[in-house]
Design an enzyme around this catalytic site. Structure first.
Site, PDB file in Angstrom:
ATOM      1  N   ASP A  56       0.641  -1.083  -0.017  1.00  0.00           N
ATOM      2  CA  ASP A  56       0.062  -0.044  -0.066  1.00  0.00           C
ATOM      3  C   ASP A  56       0.753   1.382  -0.047  1.00  0.00           C
ATOM      4  OD1 ASP A  56       0.894  -0.808   2.712  1.00  0.00           O
ATOM      5  OD2 ASP A  56      -0.527   0.589   3.196  1.00  0.00           O
ATOM      6  N   ASP A  65       7.705   4.540  -1.744  1.00  0.00           N
ATOM      7  CA  ASP A  65       7.447   3.742  -0.338  1.00  0.00           C
ATOM      8  C   ASP A  65       6.074   3.215  -0.209  1.00  0.00           C
ATOM      9  OD1 ASP A  65       6.880   3.135   2.442  1.00  0.00           O
ATOM     10  OD2 ASP A  65       6.727   5.310   3.016  1.00  0.00           O
ATOM     11  N   GLU A  89      -0.031  -1.459   5.752  1.00  0.00           N
ATOM     12  CA  GLU A  89       1.174  -1.139   6.564  1.00  0.00           C
ATOM     13  C   GLU A  89       1.100   0.221   7.009  1.00  0.00           C
ATOM     14  OE1 GLU A  89       5.314   0.680   7.293  1.00  0.00           O
ATOM     15  OE2 GLU A  89       3.812   1.280   5.810  1.00  0.00           O
ATOM     16  N   GLU A  90       0.698   1.250   6.068  1.00  0.00           N
ATOM     17  CA  GLU A  90       0.752   2.559   6.534  1.00  0.00           C
ATOM     18  C   GLU A  90      -0.348   2.937   7.353  1.00  0.00           C
ATOM     19  OE1 GLU A  90       3.067   4.368   5.614  1.00  0.00           O
ATOM     20  OE2 GLU A  90       3.935   3.935   3.546  1.00  0.00           O
ATOM     21  N   ASP A 104      12.185  -1.421   3.153  1.00  0.00           N
ATOM     22  CA  ASP A 104      11.312  -0.368   3.249  1.00  0.00           C
ATOM     23  C   ASP A 104      11.970   0.624   3.994  1.00  0.00           C
ATOM     24  OD1 ASP A 104       8.906   1.124   3.396  1.00  0.00           O
ATOM     25  OD2 ASP A 104       8.138   0.382   4.924  1.00  0.00           O
TER      26      ASP A 104
END
Length: 484
Positions: free
Chosen positions: A77, A114, A144-145, A168
């Site tokens: 994501d 990212d 994840e975000e 990452d």
């Protein structure tokens, strides 16, 4: 330089493909389907787990079967941020990329490097049958975000590898061996609205032009927080012009430093003399205070329709006071690593409207006890304004292991390739390594990546020459994986 000429070709090919697939957090259905189709096309064992993570396995190349298994990990994501004048729907529209010198950028939106470049690197490795490597597992996590939900949902025993390479991080030449934990803090208050005087007038005060950025990686740079600054401005307007607050709104992601905020205030027409000049002076003052960190901070005053309701004066004062008082930014550096932030908070989202006030903060610390202290401090602060505070989404940091075997192997490999030692660091951001490591005990973990700047903002960009170094280092690491 044209996009078609970017190297390594495989990584940038897949990154450009990924940019065509909408993938904001919570809306990853299309990218999951894309990654699943990729794995199946290349006849690799592919599945999607219950949490929405995509898992792809690639057997060892002949003669490498006795090497330790490696898990290549990235998240699918991206943070959906755009400039106000950019027309873009992150659920349907592709990211428009372009090359500016040595940088890849996006037109008016976050780039999604990212962690799109990490995903693209994994795909390039999986596709290339000329590489030498032991058993490989790709773990591409969902969501994840907004809270690392894919990593949290990973079931123990899902992965068999002994080494995890998280792709990452955002500074090439640095190996990360630890990260901060995090905690979501949400304060709420419901109130009974009041009706403004019929002959009063309303003005919308808008603050914009801030750089924003990542609330972990860039929290130490002293960038302006739109919610903090607008609270200060509203505080002064309430006093100087005897106004009333109708609404306040700023920020939209817990892990992004808020770039813009606006408030609607109600004025007695007789008390408005000098408002425009006052705001112009305030704008100049803020630009002077924040130069050279920020440039182009703007404050605008717009005539709007008188709202049907305003915030009662006592609630209004309490809310603005609590926004003024609450901890924001760096609280403490790591005592043993003084150049690295240990504990910080981001006053990320403020919404005051329609009889409800809500404040959302992301607290971070690599020290769990300091994270708890920060949470207690913020809870006490909001309690003084009569707000209800909830703590959620907490996760521990990833404790560094300086004796890690893969760390020693990668340091040696980097020195052999590039002639210099890589930096070994702890990052003040939430990496999935801590959560995955808790779910899969015993993993030897390292995080690294190409150089990115201003992730989580429309200024996000990737430094092209570092992508080749990052990928070459990844390929060499796979080839030099130690035996079981």
């Amino acid at each position: 330089m044209e996009k078609k000429d970017l190297k390594p070709a495989g990584v940038f090919h897949y990154f450009e493909e990924i940019c065509q697939v909408p993938r904001p957090s919570k809306k990853e259905e299309k990218i999951i389907a894309y990654l699943k189709a990729f794995g199946e096309k290349h006849k690799l064992e592919t599945k999607v787990d219950e949490a929405g993570n995509v898992l792809i396995k690639k057997p060892a190349t002949p003669g490498m079967e006795n090497r330790k298994g490696i898990i290549l990990q990235a998240h699918m994501d991206m943070v959906p941020q755009k400039n106000n004048d950019t027309i873009h729907d992150f659920t349907t529209d592709p990211i428009e990329t372009y090359v500016d010198g040595d940088w890849v950028k996006a037109k008016g939106t976050t780039l999604g490097a990212d962690n799109g470049l990490g995903v693209a690197a994994i795909m390039a490795v999986l596709e290339d049958n000329n590489l030498k490597h032991g058993p490989l597992e790709a773990l591409i996590t969902k969501d994840e975000e907004t809270g690392m939900y894919g990593a949290f949902g990973l079931k123990p025993g899902t992965m068999q590898g002994e080494i995890l390479l998280n792709l990452d991080s955002e500074d090439e030449g640095e190996l990360y061996i630890g990260c901060a934990g995090g905690l979501d803090i949400t304060a709420t208050l419901e109130y009974k609205e009041e009706t403004p005087m019929a002959d009063f007038v309303a003005r919308k005060i808008t603050l914009k032009g801030l750089r924003g950025g990542h609330s972990g990686l860039e929290i130490n740079e002293g960038r302006g927080n739109a919610n903090k600054l607008l609270a200060r401005i509203v505080h002064d307007l309430l006093i100087e012009f005897d106004s009333q607050l109708a609404s306040f709104e700023g920020g939209n992601m817990r892990n992004a430093i808020p770039r813009e905020a606006h408030a609607v205030l109600v004025f007695n027409p007789e008390d408005m003399d000098g408002l425009e000049d006052y705001m112009k002076e305030y704008e100049t003052q803020l630009n002077d205070e924040y130069a050279p960190i920020e440039s182009g901070i703007t404050l605008s005053v717009e005539e709007v329709t008188l709202p049907a309701a305003v915030v009662p004066s006592e609630i209004q004062d309490n809310m603005i006071n609590v926004l003024m008082a609450c901890q924001n930014g760096v609280m403490r550096m790591i005592p043993t690593v003084p150049d690295t932030v240990e504990t910080s908070s981001n006053l990320a989202i403020v919404i005051i409207a329609d009889g409800k006030a809500e404040v959302r903060i992301l607290a971070r610390s690599s020290c769990d006890t300091m994270k708890d202290f920060l949470a207690d401090s913020l809870t006490a602060c909001f309690a003084m304004a009569g707000m209800k505070v909830e703590l959620s989404g907490g996760y521990s940091g990833w404790q560094p292991n300086v004796d890690s075997p893969i760390l020693h192997a990668m340091k040696l490999s980097y020195k052999q390739q590039f002639g210099v030692e890589p930096a070994v660091k702890v990052i003040h951001a939430g990496l999935e390594c801590g959560i995955i490591g808790a779910n899969c005990p015993g993993l030897d973990m390292i995080s690294f990546g190409p150089t990115l700047r201003s992730p989580h903002s429309p200024d996000e960009r990737a430094l092209i020459p570092t992508v080749s170094k990052f990928y070459d280092f990844l390929v060499a690491t796979l080839e030099q994986t130690p035996e079981k």
